[in-house]
Design an enzyme around this catalytic site. Sequence first.
Site, PDB file in Angstrom:
ATOM      1  N   SER A 211      41.177  44.764  57.016  1.00 22.29           N
ATOM      2  CA  SER A 211      40.066  44.324  57.852  1.00 22.29           C
ATOM      3  C   SER A 211      39.269  45.535  58.336  1.00 22.29           C
ATOM      4  O   SER A 211      39.827  46.590  58.640  1.00 22.29           O
ATOM      5  CB  SER A 211      40.634  43.540  59.037  1.00 22.29           C
ATOM      6  OG  SER A 211      39.648  43.274  59.995  1.00 22.29           O
ATOM      7  N   GLU A 227      42.461  43.172  50.153  1.00 24.72           N
ATOM      8  CA  GLU A 227      42.768  43.904  48.917  1.00 24.72           C
ATOM      9  C   GLU A 227      42.560  45.405  49.052  1.00 24.72           C
ATOM     10  O   GLU A 227      41.519  45.870  49.521  1.00 24.72           O
ATOM     11  CB  GLU A 227      41.897  43.378  47.763  1.00 24.72           C
ATOM     12  CG  GLU A 227      42.181  44.031  46.427  1.00 24.72           C
ATOM     13  CD  GLU A 227      41.456  43.370  45.271  1.00 24.72           C
ATOM     14  OE1 GLU A 227      41.590  43.849  44.142  1.00 24.72           O
ATOM     15  OE2 GLU A 227      40.744  42.364  45.503  1.00 24.72           O
ATOM     16  N   LYS A 243      44.331  39.008  41.716  1.00 30.80           N
ATOM     17  CA  LYS A 243      43.789  37.981  40.825  1.00 30.80           C
ATOM     18  C   LYS A 243      44.722  36.787  40.924  1.00 30.80           C
ATOM     19  O   LYS A 243      45.882  36.852  40.524  1.00 30.80           O
ATOM     20  CB  LYS A 243      43.711  38.476  39.370  1.00 30.80           C
ATOM     21  CG  LYS A 243      42.356  39.034  39.012  1.00 30.80           C
ATOM     22  CD  LYS A 243      41.289  37.955  38.988  1.00 30.80           C
ATOM     23  CE  LYS A 243      39.879  38.540  38.956  1.00 30.80           C
ATOM     24  NZ  LYS A 243      39.352  38.796  40.296  1.00 30.80           N
TER      25      LYS A 243
END
Length: 429
Positions: A211, A227, A243
Amino acid sequence: MRIESFDLLDSKDKFHQKALHWSGQFDEISFFNSNGSPDQWGRFESVLAVKALHSFCADDNVLDQLQQFLGKHQYGFIPGFLSYDLKNEIEVLQTSAEDRLGFPAAYFFVPAITVSITERQVKIQADDPAAVYQSIYDTIIPRTDTPVAVHIKSRWTKEEYLTAFDKVQQHIQRGNIYEVNLCQEFFAENAHISPIEVYLKLNAISPTPFSNFFKLGSHFIMSASPERFLAKRKGKLISQPIKGTAKRGCTEQEDQDIIHRMLQSQKEIAENVMIVDLVRNDLTRSALPGTVEATRLFEIQSFKQVHQMISTITCMQDPEVSNMDVFRHTFPAGSMTGAPKIAAMRICDQIESSKRGVYAGSIGYFDTVSDEFDFNVVIRSLLYNQRENYLSFHTGGAVTNQALAEQEYQECLLKASAILQALNSRLEQ
């Protein structure tokens, strides 16, 4: 400049809120929050940096100039961002879509004040750390009785998205590519928001390990990214592409059933394998021979909104390869392009209707003392030009030969849900 530590008298979350509202007085703000996520490679639970002593801003020849800037400023922690469209400098590519937000291709700054926050302690680097701590502690968190109301529109109709999806699959069927991350923009004009309040609400709705809140003058990034793009720790490079996405269940048993289906899904596994192979290939160009390995494959991590399939690829950096060359070899994140990478980016440029800009780029920091860095992938993120009152976010998903258009469209809406909730908004079709 001194470093001092102080006991945390408020709860960590309350101190976060105070610190962010206090930081609003500065033109440059970078706040990273891991939201308590366990991460063997993370260095900060949360860290706030404000007020540029020195800054780097560029739209061309970015990586060479950035290397010079970092070499001149051996300060330590230097936060900033890289736009997705830096790809046009790295490869022979061109983006013709309109830029409605006006972020630079890259921006980094040497902060005058850095505040690192843990559960029990605050460490401050500043000319007068005690005064900074007291000023933050005394900050009054404003009441927000009036909910944000922003009218969000989609740049594409559903029919236009389905047409774009079909074009991508035609490329796949012709053998031009195996996978493409097709993205679409959601936007609002004449949008008047409080960026700090929206970020805090987004982080409460969707707390994620990468974040970030970033301010550069009248430009703001409010990110709930799950990610990691790329980190460097003691000479080791770490990439953790995502993914595979599925919504959370209503019960623990439903969650377990969803996770089981993800792990049994040929489509999800195939998408993940393609990106793992792409990242391994990218890292090989910067690695000592024989050190590239996929240390964790198809790991399901559960966040408040979604389950994600994440793999971890690592290598030891060849000392003859500079950090900027590492970025040349790996940027942008393969999870946001497709495979083969250059062909996928070229097809996205042809088909997508909006310039990605900072979206699908990366926010992070360099530590010029330890020679380490850590960067996220800018997804699940709001971008806002306050001067133009223009607000934008993208969502996307992997298109493969096995993908179904309706499912991918619904996945885009799922990824938009936390941002729409933070804006107290519904999507206008």
